[in-house]
Design a protein around this motif. Sequence first.
Motif, PDB file in Angstrom:
ATOM      1  N   TYR B 248      25.654  -0.340  10.698  1.00 60.21           N
ATOM      2  CA  TYR B 248      27.167   0.095  11.321  1.00 60.21           C
ATOM      3  C   TYR B 248      27.390  -0.927  12.314  1.00 60.21           C
ATOM      4  N   PHE B 249      26.229  -1.105  12.987  1.00 62.75           N
ATOM      5  CA  PHE B 249      26.746  -2.175  14.491  1.00 62.75           C
ATOM      6  C   PHE B 249      26.992  -3.368  13.741  1.00 62.75           C
ATOM      7  N   ALA B 250      25.979  -3.956  12.845  1.00 59.85           N
ATOM      8  CA  ALA B 250      26.178  -5.275  11.953  1.00 59.85           C
ATOM      9  C   ALA B 250      27.825  -5.531  11.562  1.00 59.85           C
ATOM     10  N   ALA B 251      28.353  -4.165  10.961  1.00 62.78           N
ATOM     11  CA  ALA B 251      29.561  -4.389  10.501  1.00 62.78           C
ATOM     12  C   ALA B 251      30.701  -4.342  11.769  1.00 62.78           C
ATOM     13  N   VAL B 252      30.359  -3.918  12.670  1.00 60.17           N
ATOM     14  CA  VAL B 252      31.278  -3.748  13.683  1.00 60.17           C
ATOM     15  C   VAL B 252      31.212  -5.124  14.415  1.00 60.17           C
ATOM     16  N   ILE B 253      30.106  -6.002  14.496  1.00 64.21           N
ATOM     17  CA  ILE B 253      30.104  -7.273  14.928  1.00 64.21           C
ATOM     18  C   ILE B 253      30.938  -8.272  14.013  1.00 64.21           C
ATOM     19  N   VAL B 254      30.965  -8.123  12.857  1.00 64.93           N
ATOM     20  CA  VAL B 254      31.575  -9.009  11.819  1.00 64.93           C
ATOM     21  C   VAL B 254      33.237  -8.660  12.105  1.00 64.93           C
ATOM     22  N   GLN B 255      33.468  -7.341  12.090  1.00 59.99           N
ATOM     23  CA  GLN B 255      34.761  -6.997  12.277  1.00 59.99           C
ATOM     24  C   GLN B 255      35.490  -7.473  13.854  1.00 59.99           C
ATOM     25  N   TYR B 256      34.576  -7.710  14.864  1.00 58.63           N
ATOM     26  CA  TYR B 256      35.056  -8.086  15.884  1.00 58.63           C
ATOM     27  C   TYR B 256      35.215  -9.539  15.852  1.00 58.63           C
ATOM     28  N   ARG B 257      34.455 -10.373  15.063  1.00 57.65           N
ATOM     29  CA  ARG B 257      34.709 -11.700  14.834  1.00 57.65           C
ATOM     30  C   ARG B 257      35.760 -12.006  13.784  1.00 57.65           C
ATOM     31  N   GLU B 258      36.557 -11.176  13.439  1.00 55.31           N
ATOM     32  CA  GLU B 258      37.574 -11.118  12.324  1.00 55.31           C
ATOM     33  C   GLU B 258      38.198 -12.643  12.510  1.00 55.31           C
ATOM     34  N   ASP B 259      38.797 -12.958  13.405  1.00 55.46           N
ATOM     35  CA  ASP B 259      39.721 -14.056  13.454  1.00 55.46           C
ATOM     36  C   ASP B 259      38.861 -15.601  13.220  1.00 55.46           C
ATOM     37  N   GLU B 260      37.602 -15.440  13.775  1.00 54.91           N
ATOM     38  CA  GLU B 260      36.717 -16.583  13.383  1.00 54.91           C
ATOM     39  C   GLU B 260      36.231 -16.705  11.968  1.00 54.91           C
ATOM     40  N   VAL B 261      36.193 -15.455  11.415  1.00 54.60           N
ATOM     41  CA  VAL B 261      35.637 -15.416  10.065  1.00 54.60           C
ATOM     42  C   VAL B 261      36.623 -15.961   9.097  1.00 54.60           C
ATOM     43  N   LEU B 262      38.002 -15.182   9.349  1.00 54.96           N
ATOM     44  CA  LEU B 262      39.073 -15.693   8.428  1.00 54.96           C
ATOM     45  C   LEU B 262      39.706 -17.035   8.738  1.00 54.96           C
ATOM     46  N   ASP B 263      39.299 -17.830   9.927  1.00 55.54           N
ATOM     47  CA  ASP B 263      39.489 -19.204  10.008  1.00 55.54           C
ATOM     48  C   ASP B 263      38.396 -20.133   9.408  1.00 55.54           C
ATOM     49  N   CYS B 264      37.489 -19.352   9.111  1.00 53.28           N
ATOM     50  CA  CYS B 264      36.309 -20.223   8.456  1.00 53.28           C
ATOM     51  C   CYS B 264      36.683 -20.975   7.122  1.00 53.28           C
ATOM     52  N   GLU B 265      35.969 -21.822   6.853  1.00 55.92           N
ATOM     53  CA  GLU B 265      36.120 -22.479   5.551  1.00 55.92           C
ATOM     54  C   GLU B 265      35.321 -21.352   4.403  1.00 55.92           C
ATOM     55  N   CYS B 266      36.163 -20.960   3.112  1.00 59.95           N
ATOM     56  CA  CYS B 266      35.871 -19.884   2.477  1.00 59.95           C
ATOM     57  C   CYS B 266      34.795 -20.347   1.719  1.00 59.95           C
ATOM     58  N   ASP B 267      33.635 -20.610   1.947  1.00 56.55           N
ATOM     59  CA  ASP B 267      32.488 -21.064   1.113  1.00 56.55           C
ATOM     60  C   ASP B 267      31.230 -20.252   1.886  1.00 56.55           C
ATOM     61  N   MET B 268      30.280 -20.137   1.106  1.00 56.43           N
ATOM     62  CA  MET B 268      28.939 -19.275   1.361  1.00 56.43           C
ATOM     63  C   MET B 268      28.467 -19.973   2.669  1.00 56.43           C
ATOM     64  N   ALA B 269      28.148 -21.149   2.686  1.00 54.20           N
ATOM     65  CA  ALA B 269      27.260 -21.814   3.676  1.00 54.20           C
ATOM     66  C   ALA B 269      28.066 -21.606   4.942  1.00 54.20           C
ATOM     67  N   SER B 270      29.454 -21.959   5.158  1.00 53.98           N
ATOM     68  CA  SER B 270      30.018 -21.972   6.351  1.00 53.98           C
ATOM     69  C   SER B 270      30.353 -20.483   6.988  1.00 53.98           C
ATOM     70  N   ARG B 290      32.151   1.949  19.065  1.00 55.26           N
ATOM     71  CA  ARG B 290      32.934   1.707  17.613  1.00 55.26           C
ATOM     72  C   ARG B 290      31.866   1.971  16.489  1.00 55.26           C
ATOM     73  N   ALA B 291      30.719   1.437  16.655  1.00 59.99           N
ATOM     74  CA  ALA B 291      29.843   1.830  15.513  1.00 59.99           C
ATOM     75  C   ALA B 291      29.454   3.318  15.313  1.00 59.99           C
ATOM     76  N   GLY B 292      29.465   4.015  16.313  1.00 54.44           N
ATOM     77  CA  GLY B 292      29.440   5.447  16.364  1.00 54.44           C
ATOM     78  C   GLY B 292      30.593   6.097  15.648  1.00 54.44           C
ATOM     79  N   ASP B 293      31.834   5.656  16.232  1.00 53.55           N
ATOM     80  CA  ASP B 293      32.782   6.110  15.323  1.00 53.55           C
ATOM     81  C   ASP B 293      32.585   5.911  13.816  1.00 53.55           C
ATOM     82  N   LEU B 294      32.499   4.584  13.456  1.00 51.78           N
ATOM     83  CA  LEU B 294      32.308   4.332  12.092  1.00 51.78           C
ATOM     84  C   LEU B 294      31.333   5.331  11.168  1.00 51.78           C
TER      85      LEU B 294
END
Lengths: 212, 402
Positions: B248-270, B290-294
């Motif tokens: 859950y904590f890992a998921a929260v980190i990914v969510q926290y980096r939403e903008d960076e992820v969506l700006d990233c080139e959409c391929d596996m390596a990037s 947040r992880a606790g909430d989730l």
Amino acid sequence: MAKQYDVLFRLLLLGDSGVGKTCLLCRFTDNEFHPSHISTIGVDFKMKTLEIDGIKVRIQIWDTAGQERYQTITKQYYRRAQGIFLVYDITSERSFQHIMKWASDVDEYAPDNIQRILIGNKSDEEEKRQVATGQGNKLAKDYGMDFFETSASTNYNITESFTRLAEQVLAANKKDLDLLRASVTDELNLAALEEEEGITDGAAASQKGCWC
Amino acid sequence: MKRSRSVGASSPLNGIGKQDGDPRRKRKLAEISQALNVTPVDVAVLRRMAISEGGLLTDEIRCKVWPRLLNVPTDILPEKSEEVERENNKDYNQVLLDVQRSLRRFPPGMPDEQREGLQEELIDIILRVLGRNTQLHYYQGYHDIVVTFLLVLGERLATALVEKLSTHHLRDFMDPTMDNTKHILNYLMPIIERVNPEVHDFMQQAEVGTIFALSWLITWFGHVLSDFRHVVRLYDFFLACHPLMPIYFAAVIVQYREDEVLDCECDMASVHHLLSQIPQDLPYETLISRAGDLFVQFPPSELAREAAQQYSQQMAASTFKDFDLTPEQQRPDTVLRRRRREKQALKGAAAGAMVATAQPTTARRFVRLAVMGLTVALGAAALTLVNTALEWAPKLDLHLFP
């Protein structure tokens, strides 16, 4: 946007834990060496661009955890590789014996035209050597691979071995590359003419990522 | 080699925000001390303290509370740790290799001699626990967990707690194979899907997989965070919670980096590369909450079915883009995946509606989290059984799930 490279290859570093896979990679991409690097958990990669025969080759080099149990995870990455480094440590007989196992896994999980190269790392630790250069040579010959003894510590044969594998991959995929070049050159003739300055290669106008 | 005594409570690594004048901190210290001094010890309060802002504050407190969270009695521990047979030990070589490469995990500025002593203790703890529990298998990264306990608790206590943890929270990582570890990672995408369908779809399209989170999960982030205070703060949290909380904590980190992820080139390596590099300045307290909430909103039981599905789809969808020049969009698995995404988008919308109605108050959340944690300590055997047999096992037939 200016194109940074013409083709992209994926290379993969395989071998027992502690043979120096991460150190080889850091030496090649960043020219750094940390004798007590941290263990690799899972997989990650670094990139570097080489120029081979006037072609800008971007290589993405994947580094893997060496402990056997991680293979179930790392072998998912074999399929996407075009070239593989099989690495052993010249001061570890065991790591050399395991090359056979690594090689047979590659046969099983990697694409058929995968290019392989054998690396005996830590060549600077001559006083602790357990695997003679001749043994490495013989094994490589049996498998039809090129062979390098390297030292990430002293930067010996690092660029040479990475470049060699990249060249082999390029050669193995030459037909595809030529096809792609031809079609891309046709389509983009006009654009290429307009952008002529600074571009030395027809494929330079190809779209990034289109064959990875 | 000369052994240094444990750093334990006297370590220079103690807690966060040490302004003793802070009234909230003072109050928390008092609450913890009270919970420790009643008979029987109020473990529920200690759990709440470990989860809530600031965690357990100091290593001195951790020495007292961590054993309680794991239900390890400290008064019957042997005075002297048993000797360890290193020669002919099947794990010794691998453990040695990893411990030798763990310099970064020790406090900067620690004298070499002290560090080397601790590294010897680290090897001993690992081999001792493995020797006593032959069903457990060493994995690279286990040493990152053990070193954290060693630095906080010293060798004697660390051995006892690591042994308990290894047979409970970490049990699935210590199977002969990593199949169950991979399966636990399968909980990640269903959580992300509920939190942020857009990021989920982007990641699916990139085929990034979940291996970027592997070291996070199996080392409880010890392998990737450079500040020891952050590591122990997370350990407070994870020790008080369900074994799946790191996911859950890992998921929260990914969510926290939403903008960076969506700006990233959409391929596996990037995307893999971006996510693997964990930012060091994460807002830990916010993310923990947040992880606790989730966890409360989407408990593992609700995700189990999808996690099992991920497993089969992963197998089916593992045809990778190779050197071919075929237009990708025509490949059958791409079509299948697109259909699945469309279907999942619908489901995601339904989940979104649930989020809106399921906002628990902070107090209730801690109670529920604490209750979940309690189950782990009290009914550990039962829980392991339930989790491995029903929720976590990928091989079981899907219609077993309601």
